[in-house]
Design a protein around this motif. Sequence first.
Motif, PDB file in Angstrom:
ATOM      1  N   LYS A  54      69.681  97.913  12.565  1.00 50.18           N
ATOM      2  CA  LYS A  54      69.653  97.025  11.398  1.00 50.18           C
ATOM      3  C   LYS A  54      70.298  95.666  11.666  1.00 50.18           C
ATOM      4  N   ASP A  55      70.546  95.356  12.930  1.00 45.17           N
ATOM      5  CA  ASP A  55      71.192  94.084  13.289  1.00 45.17           C
ATOM      6  C   ASP A  55      70.120  93.009  13.441  1.00 45.17           C
ATOM      7  N   THR A  56      69.967  92.187  12.421  1.00 46.26           N
ATOM      8  CA  THR A  56      68.935  91.149  12.436  1.00 46.26           C
ATOM      9  C   THR A  56      69.287  89.992  13.358  1.00 46.26           C
ATOM     10  N   MET A  57      70.548  89.915  13.789  1.00 47.88           N
ATOM     11  CA  MET A  57      70.986  88.815  14.648  1.00 47.88           C
ATOM     12  C   MET A  57      70.836  89.152  16.139  1.00 47.88           C
ATOM     13  N   PRO A  72      79.065 105.576   4.120  1.00 44.48           N
ATOM     14  CA  PRO A  72      77.621 105.438   4.344  1.00 44.48           C
ATOM     15  C   PRO A  72      76.967 104.329   3.522  1.00 44.48           C
ATOM     16  N   ILE A  73      77.700 103.777   2.562  1.00 48.58           N
ATOM     17  CA  ILE A  73      77.152 102.684   1.752  1.00 48.58           C
ATOM     18  C   ILE A  73      77.581 101.335   2.330  1.00 48.58           C
ATOM     19  N   ARG A  74      78.896 101.136   2.439  1.00 51.51           N
ATOM     20  CA  ARG A  74      79.396  99.850   2.904  1.00 51.51           C
ATOM     21  C   ARG A  74      79.235  99.646   4.408  1.00 51.51           C
ATOM     22  N   GLU A  75      79.118 100.743   5.150  1.00 51.96           N
ATOM     23  CA  GLU A  75      78.941 100.645   6.594  1.00 51.96           C
ATOM     24  C   GLU A  75      77.553 101.116   7.021  1.00 51.96           C
ATOM     25  N   SER A  76      76.602 100.961   6.122  1.00 50.85           N
ATOM     26  CA  SER A  76      75.250 101.452   6.403  1.00 50.85           C
ATOM     27  C   SER A  76      74.598 100.729   7.575  1.00 50.85           C
ATOM     28  N   SER A 120      72.753 111.023   5.119  1.00 48.03           N
ATOM     29  CA  SER A 120      73.678 109.997   5.630  1.00 48.03           C
ATOM     30  C   SER A 120      75.114 110.293   5.199  1.00 48.03           C
ATOM     31  N   LYS A 121      75.271 110.764   3.970  1.00 46.55           N
ATOM     32  CA  LYS A 121      76.623 111.068   3.460  1.00 46.55           C
ATOM     33  C   LYS A 121      77.247 112.212   4.246  1.00 46.55           C
ATOM     34  N   VAL A 122      76.461 113.247   4.549  1.00 49.69           N
ATOM     35  CA  VAL A 122      76.989 114.377   5.310  1.00 49.69           C
ATOM     36  C   VAL A 122      77.343 113.949   6.734  1.00 49.69           C
ATOM     37  N   MET A 123      76.470 113.169   7.362  1.00 43.22           N
ATOM     38  CA  MET A 123      76.765 112.665   8.709  1.00 43.22           C
ATOM     39  C   MET A 123      78.045 111.842   8.711  1.00 43.22           C
ATOM     40  N   ALA A 124      78.197 111.019   7.679  1.00 43.93           N
ATOM     41  CA  ALA A 124      79.350 110.122   7.612  1.00 43.93           C
ATOM     42  C   ALA A 124      80.665 110.886   7.482  1.00 43.93           C
ATOM     43  N   LYS A 125      80.635 112.056   6.836  1.00 44.03           N
ATOM     44  CA  LYS A 125      81.860 112.858   6.718  1.00 44.03           C
ATOM     45  C   LYS A 125      82.446 113.196   8.085  1.00 44.03           C
ATOM     46  N   MET A 126      81.567 113.356   9.072  1.00 41.04           N
ATOM     47  CA  MET A 126      82.002 113.728  10.408  1.00 41.04           C
ATOM     48  C   MET A 126      82.096 112.522  11.320  1.00 41.04           C
ATOM     49  N   GLY A 127      81.937 111.329  10.773  1.00 38.16           N
ATOM     50  CA  GLY A 127      82.054 110.126  11.586  1.00 38.16           C
ATOM     51  C   GLY A 127      80.895 109.918  12.533  1.00 38.16           C
ATOM     52  N   ILE A 128      79.711 110.441  12.176  1.00 40.16           N
ATOM     53  CA  ILE A 128      78.522 110.297  13.020  1.00 40.16           C
ATOM     54  C   ILE A 128      77.585 109.276  12.392  1.00 40.16           C
ATOM     55  N   SER A 129      77.095 108.339  13.194  1.00 40.06           N
ATOM     56  CA  SER A 129      76.293 107.233  12.680  1.00 40.06           C
ATOM     57  C   SER A 129      74.803 107.455  12.799  1.00 40.06           C
ATOM     58  N   LEU A 130      74.369 108.209  13.802  1.00 44.34           N
ATOM     59  CA  LEU A 130      72.954 108.299  14.130  1.00 44.34           C
ATOM     60  C   LEU A 130      72.423 109.719  13.953  1.00 44.34           C
ATOM     61  N   LEU A 131      71.297 109.839  13.261  1.00 44.96           N
ATOM     62  CA  LEU A 131      70.673 111.153  13.115  1.00 44.96           C
ATOM     63  C   LEU A 131      70.253 111.705  14.475  1.00 44.96           C
ATOM     64  N   GLN A 132      69.783 110.833  15.371  1.00 41.12           N
ATOM     65  CA  GLN A 132      69.349 111.295  16.676  1.00 41.12           C
ATOM     66  C   GLN A 132      70.471 112.023  17.414  1.00 41.12           C
ATOM     67  N   SER A 133      71.715 111.597  17.204  1.00 41.25           N
ATOM     68  CA  SER A 133      72.857 112.261  17.825  1.00 41.25           C
ATOM     69  C   SER A 133      73.313 113.464  17.012  1.00 41.25           C
ATOM     70  N   TYR A 134      73.087 113.439  15.698  1.00 40.27           N
ATOM     71  CA  TYR A 134      73.486 114.546  14.826  1.00 40.27           C
ATOM     72  C   TYR A 134      72.603 115.766  15.048  1.00 40.27           C
ATOM     73  N   LYS A 135      71.313 115.529  15.365  1.00 41.11           N
ATOM     74  CA  LYS A 135      70.379 116.637  15.554  1.00 41.11           C
ATOM     75  C   LYS A 135      70.849 117.540  16.692  1.00 41.11           C
ATOM     76  N   GLY A 136      70.970 118.809  16.410  1.00 38.02           N
ATOM     77  CA  GLY A 136      71.378 119.763  17.426  1.00 38.02           C
ATOM     78  C   GLY A 136      72.859 119.771  17.740  1.00 38.02           C
ATOM     79  N   ALA A 137      73.651 118.960  17.010  1.00 36.41           N
ATOM     80  CA  ALA A 137      75.081 118.865  17.318  1.00 36.41           C
ATOM     81  C   ALA A 137      75.890 120.012  16.724  1.00 36.41           C
ATOM     82  N   ARG A 195      80.266 101.739  18.348  1.00 37.56           N
ATOM     83  CA  ARG A 195      79.541 100.856  17.422  1.00 37.56           C
ATOM     84  C   ARG A 195      80.321 100.560  16.145  1.00 37.56           C
ATOM     85  N   ASN A 196      81.267 101.420  15.786  1.00 35.19           N
ATOM     86  CA  ASN A 196      82.057 101.203  14.576  1.00 35.19           C
ATOM     87  C   ASN A 196      83.360 100.452  14.843  1.00 35.19           C
ATOM     88  N   GLY A 197      83.742 100.334  16.095  1.00 34.63           N
ATOM     89  CA  GLY A 197      84.983  99.644  16.432  1.00 34.63           C
ATOM     90  C   GLY A 197      86.220 100.354  15.936  1.00 34.63           C
TER      91      GLY A 197
END
Length: 631
Positions: A162-165, A375-379, A570-587, A204-206
């Motif tokens: 989502k980085d347009t820059m 998951p809202i402010r850091e979407s 997204s909310k469930v992923m965010a609880k565990m500090g995970i940003s990407l579904l691709q990494s969440y799958k199978g984790a 990616r979250n710093g």
Amino acid sequence: MIYTVFALRKRATHTIPSKDLRFYICSLSSKSIVYKGLLTPLQLWEYFADFVDPDYETHFAVVHSRFSTNTFPSWERAHPHRYLAHNGEINTIRGNENQMRAREGVMSSSKYGDELKLLYPVVEEGLPDSGRVDNVLEFLIMAGGRSLPEAVMTMVPEAWHKDTMMSEEKRNFYRWASFAMEAWDGPALFTFADGRYVGAILDRNGLRPSRYYITKSGFMVMASEVGVCNLAPEDTQSKSRLKPGRMLLVDTELGEVINDADIKHHIATLRPVKQWMDEQSVTLDDFYKAHMETRGEEPEIGPLVPVQSDHRLAMFGYSVEHINLLLVPMVKNKKEPLGSMGNDAPLACLSQRNPLVFEYFKQLFAQVTNPPIDPIRESIVMSLACPIGPEDNILEPSEKQCNRLFLDAPILTLHDLEIIKDTSLRTWKTKTIDTTFPVEAGFAGLVPAIDRICAECSEAAEQGYTLLVLSDRAAGPERVPVSSLLALGATHHHLIKTRQRLHVGLIVETGEAREMHHLCLLLGYGADAICPYLLYECLISLHEQSLLGVDFGIKEIQKRVIAATEKGISKVMAKMGISLLQSYKGAQIFEAVGLSQEVIDKCFVGTASRLGGATFEILAEEVRQHIKTVL
């Protein structure tokens, strides 16, 4: 020579250790030496004589000192590892490791030939998350022909979705890299070195501190805080902090600090990745176009059963409360309904109400130094988009790695699934696997049914099918549905074991899943996409009877459900500090409460289940009780 030494060390690591013999080689490299031990920093100088020898010189050093927190301290787990030292956690480590094991079934190397198999498993046993990252990083360099900076970029990408820059070249590189490997996601600062390059990269979250100084006398010092080294202020040329996703890199051969933008631009333009993706990657739109060219019209949804007489709802455990309080609000508000804090329902293993298998699991969540994400402010750092389908050889970059289906979200509509089932686009072909078994088989039918599902999936992979749909649509008075979670988990781990998992994509067509917890469990145990058909059909039936309370078309209802599930996932992923579904799958970011070890070993390998409990026989009985409603 360096590759021969690497192969020697990997083979020694796999063959020498035994139950009574610990064995670990720190480095065995002609370019760097790793010193480590369960020591305080001051004890290093007394323990290693090299450090007090005036003739001993080095052009770089990576120092890591900390107390062991998440693992029991041991010499081989101490930092630094062979290529990196690390401050943080990799939250997706179990899924990353499973994926790497699955890649062993599709990898090949012109450098190692048949001897490549002697280097497996890539990830060595008994190491912490940082040690496992180090194993894969080293493998990408030694067997994959990548430079250290490129291997690091592949494993720890910036938030590019989502980085347009971001420049087009860099975005294309990250998109192409995602076709070959998922991100190793979590709050982490990695420092790395291979003798030529020494550097660091921030997640990616710093979410880890990193400060650095560059001096006029030609040194660069980076640490997790200011004041680690005493530097004269007048000698400071520049100083700053490492920003999210950015790389700090020194090339000791050139003797210069390389700018983050420069090194990433160089790596991003090494290969014609945009051309590869344009020619090879496909989307659902491509599937629809191919379908329209051959069929001339979109698939139709079959006749729907009125909610009042649809016995499937009771068979899959739906209740009036589920429909009124969970499903209808998703359509009306495009988000998961809110409820009160806490859950006073009895544990599934103690319940008398024949719970679904989903209810035996609890979500894990980020704690202490491992922060959750908003998951809202850091979407901007989060994404549910990911490629699915067969993966190609990661060791030799090519356009074949792009021949995958790129989905913007993991939840499919009824039309999407029919299009996928019917596709004949290029090399894509889909097979539907029935996940039900005859009622007359009784309790004893469940395990053989799971074995049959695994065998059929394995056979389909051998026959060249690219997408497998695990479907319980045949469930009814004469056919008992295997829980979609049991069928998926067993199939996922079976295909990993047979090294066929990356030959196919797994899609789940289920009447069970309707809550966010259900969907996340399916994703967490290996589903590439999900079609909750009964959820859709229930809502569409309510709409046709004017009982939904809002006037939306069939496609709009499905779109609104998908929008709600995207926010919920997204909310469930965010609880565990995970940003990407691709990494969440199978984790497998869950723990089981009240499942027996036989169920864990067959369907949920590696999941913690401290209590034990329900066996396959008990789970089959719970399904049978639901089936009674349609008999």
